[in-house]
Design an enzyme around this catalytic site. Sequence first.
Site, PDB file in Angstrom:
ATOM      1  CD  GLU A 158      33.083  48.410  57.486  1.00  0.00           C
ATOM      2  OE1 GLU A 158      33.777  47.590  56.862  1.00  0.00           O
ATOM      3  OE2 GLU A 158      31.842  48.381  57.497  1.00  0.00           O
ATOM      4  CG  ASN A 206      30.268  54.807  58.786  1.00  0.00           C
ATOM      5  OD1 ASN A 206      29.420  55.019  59.663  1.00  0.00           O
ATOM      6  ND2 ASN A 206      30.068  53.985  57.772  1.00  0.00           N
ATOM      7  CG  HIS A 242      24.771  47.007  59.342  1.00  0.00           C
ATOM      8  ND1 HIS A 242      23.805  47.267  58.394  1.00  0.00           N
ATOM      9  CD2 HIS A 242      25.867  47.710  58.957  1.00  0.00           C
ATOM     10  CE1 HIS A 242      24.300  48.081  57.469  1.00  0.00           C
ATOM     11  NE2 HIS A 242      25.552  48.365  57.786  1.00  0.00           N
ATOM     12  CD  GLU A 271      27.001  51.577  56.631  1.00  0.00           C
ATOM     13  OE1 GLU A 271      26.924  50.337  56.540  1.00  0.00           O
ATOM     14  OE2 GLU A 271      28.026  52.212  56.301  1.00  0.00           O
ATOM     15  CG  ASP A 273      20.466  46.610  58.079  1.00  0.00           C
ATOM     16  OD1 ASP A 273      21.234  46.338  59.027  1.00  0.00           O
ATOM     17  OD2 ASP A 273      20.798  46.484  56.887  1.00  0.00           O
TER      18      ASP A 273
HETATM   19  C1  XIL Z   1      27.416  46.994  51.285  1.00  0.00           C
HETATM   20  C2  XIL Z   1      26.355  47.166  50.208  1.00  0.00           C
HETATM   21  O1  XIL Z   1      25.101  47.304  50.834  1.00  0.00           O
HETATM   22  C3  XIL Z   1      26.360  45.991  49.267  1.00  0.00           C
HETATM   23  O2  XIL Z   1      25.480  46.230  48.173  1.00  0.00           O
HETATM   24  C4  XIL Z   1      27.769  45.731  48.736  1.00  0.00           C
HETATM   25  O3  XIL Z   1      27.787  44.556  47.962  1.00  0.00           O
HETATM   26  C5  XIL Z   1      28.751  45.595  49.896  1.00  0.00           C
HETATM   27  O4  XIL Z   1      28.684  46.737  50.721  1.00  0.00           O
HETATM   28  N1  XIL Z   1      29.218  48.586  55.798  1.00  0.00           N
HETATM   29  C6  XIL Z   1      29.397  49.601  54.891  1.00  0.00           C
HETATM   30  C7  XIL Z   1      28.678  49.535  53.576  1.00  0.00           C
HETATM   31  O5  XIL Z   1      30.037  50.596  55.205  1.00  0.00           O
HETATM   32  O6  XIL Z   1      29.423  50.139  52.553  1.00  0.00           O
HETATM   33  C8  XIL Z   1      28.321  48.125  53.203  1.00  0.00           C
HETATM   34  O7  XIL Z   1      27.509  48.182  52.034  1.00  0.00           O
HETATM   35  C9  XIL Z   1      27.607  47.452  54.341  1.00  0.00           C
HETATM   36  C10 XIL Z   1      28.483  47.372  55.552  1.00  0.00           C
END
Ligand code: XIL
Length: 353
Positions: A158, A206, A242, A271, A273
């Site tokens: 990020e 990422n 996401h 990641e 969802d």
């Molecule tokens: C999130 C986790 O799922 C949580 O448990 C934590 O509190 C915060 O981070 N992008 C990412 C992940 O790269 O590391 C993040 O994970 C979600 C968004």
Amino acid sequence: MRLRRATTLLVAALAVAPRPGHADPNDTPLRELPGARELLIGAAVMNNFWSAPDAEEYTRALATHFNALTPENQMKPEHLQPQRDTFRFEAADRFVAFAKEHRMTVHGHTLVWHQQNPGWLENGQWTRPALIAALSNHVATVVHRFKDDIAIWDVVNEAMGDNGKFRESFWTRAIGDEDRDGIPDYIGLAFRFARQADRDCILVYNDYGAENPNAKADAILKMMRDLKRNGTPIDAVGFQFHIKGLKFDFSEFRKNARRFASAGFRIYITEADFAIPPPVTPEKLAAQATLCRDMIRAARAIDGCGGVFWWGLTDRHSWLNSPQFGKGGADGLLLDRDYKPKPCHAAVREALR
Ligand code: XIL
């Protein structure tokens, strides 16, 4: 005669009877389907899952369906190096041991980020050389330690803003862009340190919100091309996926991902969802299933796509359940809050056949 007939019937009945442990087609292990031979099918794994009250169900579902895992938090710097020069590997080691036991690939997450850092790092008063030394020490120590066990690392997470401009953080402020190539120097340095510590590992950039062609995706692609051109070891892009609102255009994603593939990068969905805005209804579950099916189809159709990871295993333990992160809804994963496979699980099975 009668006896033989009865035996034949019995044998026939046994032949169609479900095998023990596979009583329900819902239980078909995803990782045993043909598509899982070409793609890693992974899940992010919650903290200390081995000591959760439902550890048994959790580990069974994880090992049954997935051939890859990524620790959701416990390989982030705040966990691995809570005090300067004091590394804590207990939890990370358990993830690796679990993965080995169940023949799963480990995707490490994440070496360099602007969040979830220990206080000493994030709030330190840094000169450029001192922060570069701390960066080097963290990346080298961690990557080297797991070099036989972690096949893929999110090296930088990020770093890009949604407007296509680099995000400001303690990394950019202290390290800057001394070579004036328009890319904050900590990014290229992190990749170089990672490669020095492990010659073979796949090194990933990422980010979220860059799944489809937009200003952010354009800027990431430009950065990755520029880095590669100047000799920085960078292998792959991770698209987080996401997705809110149960809408997504996969033809746009295919176009976007193919640009990265043509530039020589591997692709990961890291990641995923698909949040359901409450209430959960059969229609929304069906829409979610279509999205999951199309995501797997896209992943299989894109050359160089190495895997698809969901950001969690079960809706019972999803980051979207926290008010802070779940604003667009929750229940975005393949298994429901009782570990039951959802319609999206069936859709993924279909797409992996
Ligand atoms: C999130 C986790 O799922 C949580 O448990 C934590 O509190 C915060 O981070 N992008 C990412 C992940 O790269 O590391 C993040 O994970 C979600 C968004």
